[in-house]
Design a protein around this motif. Sequence first.
Motif, PDB file in Angstrom:
ATOM      1  N   THR A  56       0.849  -1.190   0.000  1.00 31.74           N
ATOM      2  CA  THR A  56       0.000   0.000   0.000  1.00 31.74           C
ATOM      3  C   THR A  56       0.882   1.236   0.000  1.00 31.74           C
ATOM      4  O   THR A  56       1.834   1.315   0.779  1.00 31.74           O
ATOM      5  CB  THR A  56      -0.921   0.024   1.230  1.00 31.74           C
ATOM      6  OG1 THR A  56      -1.762  -1.128   1.199  1.00 31.74           O
ATOM      7  CG2 THR A  56      -1.792   1.271   1.247  1.00 31.74           C
ATOM      8  N   ARG A  88      -3.388   5.122  -1.341  1.00 32.52           N
ATOM      9  CA  ARG A  88      -4.297   5.849  -0.455  1.00 32.52           C
ATOM     10  C   ARG A  88      -4.210   7.330  -0.767  1.00 32.52           C
ATOM     11  O   ARG A  88      -3.119   7.901  -0.819  1.00 32.52           O
ATOM     12  CB  ARG A  88      -3.930   5.616   1.010  1.00 32.52           C
ATOM     13  CG  ARG A  88      -4.200   4.207   1.488  1.00 32.52           C
ATOM     14  CD  ARG A  88      -3.967   4.055   2.979  1.00 32.52           C
ATOM     15  NE  ARG A  88      -4.882   4.860   3.784  1.00 32.52           N
ATOM     16  CZ  ARG A  88      -5.133   4.646   5.068  1.00 32.52           C
ATOM     17  NH1 ARG A  88      -4.556   3.629   5.696  1.00 32.52           N
ATOM     18  NH2 ARG A  88      -5.952   5.427   5.733  1.00 32.52           N
ATOM     19  N   THR A  90      -4.405  10.906   0.491  1.00 31.21           N
ATOM     20  CA  THR A  90      -4.157  11.444   1.829  1.00 31.21           C
ATOM     21  C   THR A  90      -3.973  12.956   1.759  1.00 31.21           C
ATOM     22  O   THR A  90      -4.051  13.558   0.690  1.00 31.21           O
ATOM     23  CB  THR A  90      -2.888  10.828   2.438  1.00 31.21           C
ATOM     24  OG1 THR A  90      -1.748  11.300   1.697  1.00 31.21           O
ATOM     25  CG2 THR A  90      -2.918   9.310   2.396  1.00 31.21           C
ATOM     26  N   ASN A  96       1.141  10.867   5.558  1.00 35.38           N
ATOM     27  CA  ASN A  96       1.854   9.709   5.023  1.00 35.38           C
ATOM     28  C   ASN A  96       2.886   9.187   6.010  1.00 35.38           C
ATOM     29  O   ASN A  96       3.055   7.976   6.182  1.00 35.38           O
ATOM     30  CB  ASN A  96       2.551  10.076   3.708  1.00 35.38           C
ATOM     31  CG  ASN A  96       1.575  10.368   2.594  1.00 35.38           C
ATOM     32  OD1 ASN A  96       0.380  10.111   2.728  1.00 35.38           O
ATOM     33  ND2 ASN A  96       2.062  10.894   1.501  1.00 35.38           N
ATOM     34  N   ARG A  98       2.828   9.409   9.243  1.00 29.96           N
ATOM     35  CA  ARG A  98       2.148   8.721  10.344  1.00 29.96           C
ATOM     36  C   ARG A  98       1.626   7.351   9.907  1.00 29.96           C
ATOM     37  O   ARG A  98       1.720   6.382  10.666  1.00 29.96           O
ATOM     38  CB  ARG A  98       1.003   9.593  10.855  1.00 29.96           C
ATOM     39  CG  ARG A  98       1.513  10.823  11.611  1.00 29.96           C
ATOM     40  CD  ARG A  98       0.419  11.779  11.983  1.00 29.96           C
ATOM     41  NE  ARG A  98       0.955  12.898  12.766  1.00 29.96           N
ATOM     42  CZ  ARG A  98       0.460  14.123  12.761  1.00 29.96           C
ATOM     43  NH1 ARG A  98      -0.596  14.398  12.023  1.00 29.96           N
ATOM     44  NH2 ARG A  98       1.018  15.067  13.488  1.00 29.96           N
ATOM     45  N   LEU A  99       1.078   7.275   8.708  1.00 33.94           N
ATOM     46  CA  LEU A  99       0.557   5.989   8.224  1.00 33.94           C
ATOM     47  C   LEU A  99       1.668   4.955   8.114  1.00 33.94           C
ATOM     48  O   LEU A  99       1.491   3.792   8.496  1.00 33.94           O
ATOM     49  CB  LEU A  99      -0.111   6.185   6.855  1.00 33.94           C
ATOM     50  CG  LEU A  99      -1.459   6.900   6.855  1.00 33.94           C
ATOM     51  CD1 LEU A  99      -1.887   7.236   5.429  1.00 33.94           C
ATOM     52  CD2 LEU A  99      -2.532   6.054   7.543  1.00 33.94           C
ATOM     53  N   GLN A 102       2.935   3.845  11.562  1.00 36.93           N
ATOM     54  CA  GLN A 102       1.989   2.940  12.213  1.00 36.93           C
ATOM     55  C   GLN A 102       1.764   1.655  11.421  1.00 36.93           C
ATOM     56  O   GLN A 102       0.901   0.849  11.750  1.00 36.93           O
ATOM     57  CB  GLN A 102       0.660   3.671  12.430  1.00 36.93           C
ATOM     58  CG  GLN A 102       0.760   4.831  13.401  1.00 36.93           C
ATOM     59  CD  GLN A 102      -0.451   5.755  13.355  1.00 36.93           C
ATOM     60  OE1 GLN A 102      -1.448   5.457  12.702  1.00 36.93           O
ATOM     61  NE2 GLN A 102      -0.358   6.875  14.047  1.00 36.93           N
ATOM     62  N   LYS A 103       2.542   1.476  10.355  1.00 34.71           N
ATOM     63  CA  LYS A 103       2.497   0.278   9.493  1.00 34.71           C
ATOM     64  C   LYS A 103       1.116   0.079   8.853  1.00 34.71           C
ATOM     65  O   LYS A 103       0.684  -1.040   8.619  1.00 34.71           O
ATOM     66  CB  LYS A 103       2.949  -0.964  10.263  1.00 34.71           C
ATOM     67  CG  LYS A 103       4.405  -0.883  10.679  1.00 34.71           C
ATOM     68  CD  LYS A 103       4.957  -2.210  11.192  1.00 34.71           C
ATOM     69  CE  LYS A 103       4.471  -2.496  12.577  1.00 34.71           C
ATOM     70  NZ  LYS A 103       5.156  -3.675  13.169  1.00 34.71           N
ATOM     71  N   LYS A 104       0.450   1.200   8.574  1.00 36.25           N
ATOM     72  CA  LYS A 104      -0.811   1.148   7.840  1.00 36.25           C
ATOM     73  C   LYS A 104      -0.576   1.322   6.344  1.00 36.25           C
ATOM     74  O   LYS A 104      -1.508   1.280   5.549  1.00 36.25           O
ATOM     75  CB  LYS A 104      -1.768   2.226   8.366  1.00 36.25           C
ATOM     76  CG  LYS A 104      -2.196   1.982   9.805  1.00 36.25           C
ATOM     77  CD  LYS A 104      -3.095   3.093  10.320  1.00 36.25           C
ATOM     78  CE  LYS A 104      -3.497   2.842  11.773  1.00 36.25           C
ATOM     79  NZ  LYS A 104      -4.322   3.958  12.323  1.00 36.25           N
ATOM     80  N   ALA A 105       0.667   1.549   5.967  1.00 32.86           N
ATOM     81  CA  ALA A 105       1.080   1.602   4.570  1.00 32.86           C
ATOM     82  C   ALA A 105       2.530   1.142   4.524  1.00 32.86           C
ATOM     83  O   ALA A 105       3.310   1.438   5.434  1.00 32.86           O
ATOM     84  CB  ALA A 105       0.946   3.013   3.995  1.00 32.86           C
ATOM     85  N   GLU A 106       2.872   0.411   3.472  1.00 28.43           N
ATOM     86  CA  GLU A 106       4.262  -0.054   3.335  1.00 28.43           C
ATOM     87  C   GLU A 106       5.175   1.051   2.829  1.00 28.43           C
ATOM     88  O   GLU A 106       6.359   1.092   3.165  1.00 28.43           O
ATOM     89  CB  GLU A 106       4.337  -1.252   2.378  1.00 28.43           C
ATOM     90  CG  GLU A 106       3.890  -2.568   2.951  1.00 28.43           C
ATOM     91  CD  GLU A 106       2.401  -2.618   3.255  1.00 28.43           C
ATOM     92  OE1 GLU A 106       2.035  -3.140   4.324  1.00 28.43           O
ATOM     93  OE2 GLU A 106       1.596  -2.119   2.429  1.00 28.43           O
ATOM     94  N   GLU A 129       7.341   5.250  17.467  1.00 26.67           N
ATOM     95  CA  GLU A 129       6.848   4.934  16.120  1.00 26.67           C
ATOM     96  C   GLU A 129       7.689   5.634  15.055  1.00 26.67           C
ATOM     97  O   GLU A 129       8.090   5.032  14.070  1.00 26.67           O
ATOM     98  CB  GLU A 129       5.381   5.361  15.982  1.00 26.67           C
ATOM     99  CG  GLU A 129       4.395   4.428  16.652  1.00 26.67           C
ATOM    100  CD  GLU A 129       2.964   4.891  16.448  1.00 26.67           C
ATOM    101  OE1 GLU A 129       2.759   6.016  15.940  1.00 26.67           O
ATOM    102  OE2 GLU A 129       2.044   4.128  16.799  1.00 26.67           O
TER     103      GLU A 129
END
Length: 347
Positions: A56, A88, A90, A96, A98-99, A102-106, A129
Amino acid sequence: MKQHYFFAGAILLLTWLTVGCSLAENKQEIPSPVSYYPLRQSEDASVPSLQGQNVTIATGDISGVYYLLGQALADIYERYGGAVTGTRITKASIENTRLVAQKKAELGFATVDALLTVNQPNNAEERYERSRLRAITEIYSNYIHIAVTKKSGIRSLQDLKGKRIGMGPIGSGTELTAERILQAAKLTRYNVKKYYFSFSQSSQALRDGVIDAAFFSSGMPNPDIALLAKDIPLTLVQIPEQVMTELQRQYPYYSKKVIPKETYGGLDHDVETVVVKNVLLTHSDLPKETAYELTRSFYEHLPEMYDIHPAAREIKAEEADKHIYLPLHPGAAQYFEEMKKKRKDSN
């Protein structure tokens, strides 16, 4: 009558079998439901592929360069590596960062100024983080555009006193840099009216006269400014030397460059402005093999992004670890070491 049905059924069965055999013989020509492109595995069997891995990419405003290049990069990882990709939309750099943290995007795009700002949070958990962020590579520069209509009469930064200004979305890299420029120019004490619009919203607001000026932090050329300049007479405000000096005193990662007058229709002269580097981010928990493959595929197919946006032509493997203020991911570092060795051996 039954005989007719029998013969009709026999003909239909024969036709189905013929078509079925034909499809079976040519099944490689049928698009996969996952990817509409043939997947090409790495020519080096020792290099892991991205087959079936989720990638992602956090991008930005749908009209911005992050989004355009993010879409192209996702396509490259899917087409050549077999990854399952997604992008995504954003608010860009800060979100970006932060995402990815937090491992919500690679992967995610971010400017260096935004990256360093969100790397200094007050919360201990957030600090941890952010410490897990790693770089895949430095990419192109973002140029600060301060766009105004020619009929506005605004010709200098000081002319923005008391004006209505598009600052970019709240929490974006554009907002961050715009605030710093206004502070360095000592304009924040004046009654400046701030509007937190996306690029496309700022463009429309300039067109409609809702705002007097708009900041865009973007690769060059910015798509929204380019489109707007075709419709109405625009100009760009220069960053004066004293403001540039003050910015660099506080934030040494800003530098000065020129937007050539040929970049947008209607510009009467070159425009001196502030630039800041972009970084392609990942997180430290991404496996080394995956980071290596993402980096390798990025550079092997980089020319495919040249036609997506001219900013991609600024990206050089030789400068991958310059001006990024962030450690390279070990997988990315391995790829660049291999490239350095190949260049050395070829010489």
